[in-house]
Design a protein around this motif. Sequence first.
Motif, PDB file in Angstrom:
ATOM      1  N   GLN A   1       0.724  -1.217   0.100  1.00 48.87           N
ATOM      2  CA  GLN A   1       0.065   0.129   0.113  1.00 48.87           C
ATOM      3  C   GLN A   1       0.888   1.367   0.050  1.00 48.87           C
ATOM      4  O   GLN A   1       0.503   2.452  -0.291  1.00 48.87           O
TER       5      GLN A   1
ATOM      6  N   HIS B   1       1.098  -9.206   4.931  1.00 54.51           N
ATOM      7  CA  HIS B   1      -0.135  -8.343   4.787  1.00 54.51           C
ATOM      8  C   HIS B   1      -0.601  -8.458   3.031  1.00 54.51           C
ATOM      9  O   HIS B   1      -0.601  -7.621   2.403  1.00 54.51           O
TER      10      HIS B   1
ATOM     11  N   ASN C   1      -1.664 -10.666   8.798  1.00 48.89           N
ATOM     12  CA  ASN C   1      -2.803  -9.392   8.779  1.00 48.89           C
ATOM     13  C   ASN C   1      -3.870 -10.088   8.228  1.00 48.89           C
ATOM     14  O   ASN C   1      -4.242 -10.577   7.289  1.00 48.89           O
ATOM     15  N   GLU C   2      -5.215 -10.009   9.038  1.00 46.23           N
ATOM     16  CA  GLU C   2      -6.443 -10.422   8.582  1.00 46.23           C
ATOM     17  C   GLU C   2      -6.588 -11.834   7.952  1.00 46.23           C
ATOM     18  O   GLU C   2      -7.045 -11.494   6.776  1.00 46.23           O
TER      19      GLU C   2
ATOM     20  N   TYR D   1     -12.996  -2.054  12.469  1.00 45.84           N
ATOM     21  CA  TYR D   1     -13.561  -0.919  11.904  1.00 45.84           C
ATOM     22  C   TYR D   1     -15.168  -0.691  12.015  1.00 45.84           C
ATOM     23  O   TYR D   1     -15.446   0.247  12.248  1.00 45.84           O
ATOM     24  N   ASN D   2     -15.863  -1.734  11.873  1.00 48.54           N
ATOM     25  CA  ASN D   2     -17.340  -1.748  12.461  1.00 48.54           C
ATOM     26  C   ASN D   2     -17.872  -2.961  12.560  1.00 48.54           C
ATOM     27  O   ASN D   2     -17.438  -3.998  12.396  1.00 48.54           O
TER      28      ASN D   2
ATOM     29  N   TRP E   1     -18.942   3.064   5.353  1.00 45.61           N
ATOM     30  CA  TRP E   1     -18.858   2.142   6.570  1.00 45.61           C
ATOM     31  C   TRP E   1     -19.429   2.934   7.790  1.00 45.61           C
ATOM     32  O   TRP E   1     -19.107   4.016   8.124  1.00 45.61           O
TER      33      TRP E   1
ATOM     34  N   GLU F   1      -5.182  -1.913  14.208  1.00 49.27           N
ATOM     35  CA  GLU F   1      -5.665  -1.017  13.134  1.00 49.27           C
ATOM     36  C   GLU F   1      -7.135  -0.524  13.479  1.00 49.27           C
ATOM     37  O   GLU F   1      -7.998  -1.371  14.259  1.00 49.27           O
TER      38      GLU F   1
ATOM     39  N   TRP G   1      -5.123   3.124  11.740  1.00 51.02           N
ATOM     40  CA  TRP G   1      -4.736   2.913  10.385  1.00 51.02           C
ATOM     41  C   TRP G   1      -5.311   4.329   9.691  1.00 51.02           C
ATOM     42  O   TRP G   1      -6.468   4.535   9.743  1.00 51.02           O
TER      43      TRP G   1
ATOM     44  N   GLU H   1      -5.434   1.754  -1.531  1.00 50.55           N
ATOM     45  CA  GLU H   1      -6.437   1.119  -0.913  1.00 50.55           C
ATOM     46  C   GLU H   1      -7.233   0.032  -1.623  1.00 50.55           C
ATOM     47  O   GLU H   1      -8.208  -0.048  -1.861  1.00 50.55           O
ATOM     48  N   TRP H   2      -6.211  -1.039  -1.894  1.00 46.17           N
ATOM     49  CA  TRP H   2      -6.766  -2.255  -2.426  1.00 46.17           C
ATOM     50  C   TRP H   2      -7.657  -1.991  -3.589  1.00 46.17           C
ATOM     51  O   TRP H   2      -7.251  -1.349  -4.487  1.00 46.17           O
TER      52      TRP H   2
END
Length: 453
Positions: free
Chosen positions: A26, A127, A171-172, A304-305, A337, A366, A407, A414-415
Amino acid sequence: TTSAEPNPLPRFPADFVWGASTAAYQIEGAAEEEGKGPSIWDTFVRRQGAVRDGHTGDTACDHYHRFGEDVALMRRLGLDAYRFSISWPRVLPTGEGKVEARGLDFYDRLVDALLEAGVEPTPTLFHWDLPQALEDEGGWMSRATAHRFGEYAAAVAGRLGDRVRRWITLNEPFVHMSFGYGFGVHAPGRALLLDALPVAHHQLLGHGLAVAAIRAAAPDAQVLIANNCSPVRLRSDADAATDRQAADAYDVLHNRLFNDPLLTGAYPDLGAYGQPDPGWGGIVRDGDLDVIAAPLDGLGINYYNPTWVTAPADPAGGLPFDLAEPEQAYPRTSFDWPVVPDGLTELLVGLKARYGTALPPVWITENGCSAPAGLEDRTRIDYLAGHLDAVARARAQGVDVRGYFTWSLLDNFEWAEGYHQRFGLVEVDFATQARTPRASFEWYRALIASQKS
Ligand code: GBH
């Protein structure tokens, strides 16, 4: 600026670690320099329609050449720690075999620059930028990739282990499995749906092998993993039984599939996913769970949410849940989001309730938001303040949270959204590579300073 006034925030302990995060693909750019091999993201971004407006990470923030300037920003911010990721194909261009010294040298210089600036280097080993050569042999669908990851971890820890005290393996793994191999909206762009399940196990096995490799090279180092977790919520009109089942099923896939084996040494029951066999038809072998459940020094949480679900409209069809929209009009980030800080308290308190003494210290690895371009990012300050307050509330309820990494330090690639979403405390003008701190940078700087005085 007026918007830089710190919101009143609870005090965190003096040794609480204040950080910021980024990831190699990124920000680094230099996609073909100094012997770096292609990663699955180098390949995926060239696929027609894969990334909005055909953006790529070829140059990104050009951090590979500008890391000195970026470390100076971190010093100015007063960061205790910086979470970055190491590009596997920079270190091992085909994912295995002979180390590319120039790639490893880059991280060696970065680590030294960080230490010189008083910022604790906190590398993540994976990542999402898998060496393309390994994807050509099956990627994370293949068990061999877990072993290659362990070898890569040994090579990196062997070089940096004398200076890096805290490591993050993956990561994730949920997002990499679901977006990368399940739905194909991230690299490697495979749409295997539930057949992507082995990607979960092979990443976790790779994690366990990496833990052993890091401990061998750096016995005193701390090792963490960064799982993105999402508390599952129901709409207020939910039906008690079928909606609850859907929520449990979602929790199993998103959260427990990754947290349970790490913390309890057993996978959750995947019956809701048509998988009655605890060995998943030969994927999970004897001894694997012992490797995966190697004790961790901390659990990294990316939040994040929350996620809202309902019972599936078509119970006979694919998944045991449908994703839903909350009926409450939450504020929304630029990514659309929902902004739900109390979801973070709920998540942390829920982890403590589920895992009890098996839960190691928690790190928020993050948390942050995409906000409109420009320097007066009041919405980002509100987002961060709200979520730090949520962390403080969880701490007050007994959850041992040791640090917080926002983050992100910089606007970056952003991907699938390319450069359209801006997550940085620092604005990046991608035409000139000029970095300009935003109001949120000043706010975070003042917050960190106030916590230390
Ligand atoms: C992280 O992933 C990544 O680690 C990082 O590289 C990335 O830049 C950053 O977050 C920002 O995206 O549909 O409204 O329910 C985050 C994974 C998956 C979190 C999708 C939010 C859906 C929001 N994200 N999820 S919503």
